[in-house]
Design an enzyme around this catalytic site. Structure first.
Site, mmCIF file in Angstrom:
data_model
loop_
_atom_site.group_PDB
_atom_site.id
_atom_site.type_symbol
_atom_site.label_atom_id
_atom_site.label_comp_id
_atom_site.label_asym_id
_atom_site.label_seq_id
_atom_site.Cartn_x
_atom_site.Cartn_y
_atom_site.Cartn_z
ATOM 1 N N CYS A 147 0.864 -1.192 0.000
ATOM 2 C CA CYS A 147 0.000 0.000 0.000
ATOM 3 C C CYS A 147 0.890 1.229 0.000
ATOM 4 O O CYS A 147 2.103 1.135 -0.141
ATOM 5 C CB CYS A 147 -0.994 0.005 1.153
ATOM 6 S SG CYS A 147 -0.295 0.315 2.772
ATOM 7 N N GLY A 148 0.299 2.388 0.153
ATOM 8 C CA GLY A 148 1.054 3.632 0.007
ATOM 9 C C GLY A 148 2.146 3.795 1.036
ATOM 10 O O GLY A 148 3.289 4.115 0.719
#
Lengths: 150, 96
Positions: free
Chosen positions: B8-9
């Site tokens: 994810c980010g």
């Protein structure tokens, strides 16, 4: 043991004209409760601006956050319901009416918080229940009563 | 042993949920696997050394030029979606 979520982490029916304002309001609670420095809130916005609206992790639910190096002081959470839903530009999961702001400090507490969120929303009816909730204490109770298995 | 990376980010939120749910799903399916989380800066490298990548649909562009099987998820908290997609992968690859 202290509770994971307390009423001071929660605001209900928050007005927000757009996603940026919604994220700022979820971040303001994290600042107010001493979980993050003010700069973290800008980083929460920046994360979406640079990486896209992936923080809308399920229909109606956004989990704005940034990195621990962006000004996290200690792990914590904020929960806001919006008086009017906002669009983040996430094709699958817009519009958003519940924001869970995360401040994660790479510790066990952060892991516990994320596990708790995942467990709460395994039950699909929870989104609607929390959004319709008129009591901060009732929302805190939902999160604090979850049993996390590993 | 299947090596899986969830990306994810920031490696703090959604990838942790993906990892947890994927671990549960694979346990239920009886497929031994090792899961790690990664973020937008280290994700590509981690993806190259993994057998399988788990990522949110909105972030899939991060790994678009990686030549590895990629499972894209629309909801991170929907255990059924992740289980169905992992099952499909395992069946297609002779793990089930």
């Amino acid at each position: 043991m202290s509770e994971l979520v307390s009423v001071k982490d929660i605001e209900l029916h928050v007005p927000a004209a757009n996603w940026q304002e919604a994220v700022r309001k979820s971040g303001a609670i994290l600042v107010h409760n001493g979980y993050v420095k003010e700069e973290y809130v800008d980083a929460m916005i920046h994360t979406v601006e640079t990486l896209g609206p992936y923080i809308v992790v399920a229909p109606g639910l956004a989990m704005p956050h940034a990195r621990s190096s962006n000004g996290v002081l200690k792990s914590g959470i904020s929960i806001i319901t919006l008086s009017n839903p906002v669009e983040f530009g996430n094709e699958s999961n817009d519009p958003v009416y519940l924001l869970i702001g995360l401040a994660g400090s790479n510790d066990d507490l952060h892991l516990k918080i994320v596990q708790t969120i995942a467990t709460v929303f395994e039950d699909e009816s929870m989104m609607g229940r929390i959004a319709a909730c008129e009591s901060k204490a009732a929302i805190a109770e939902i999160f604090n009563n979850v049993e996390v298995d590993d | 042993m299947l090596n899986i990376v969830a990306i994810c980010g920031c490696g703090m939120g959604s990838s942790v949920i993906l990892k947890m749910n994927a671990e549960k799903a694979l346990k239920e399916l009886g497929v031994p696997a090792k899961l790690e989380v990664s973020d937008s800066t280290t994700g590509k490298g981690a993806a190259r050394s993994a057998d399988l990548v788990l990522i949110g649909k909105e972030l899939a562009y991060l790994v678009r030029d990686i030549d590895k099987p990629i499972i894209q998820l629309t909801s991170f908290v929907n255990k059924q979606e992740i289980k169905d997609k992992l099952k499909e992968y395992c069946e297609a690859n002779g793990l089930l």
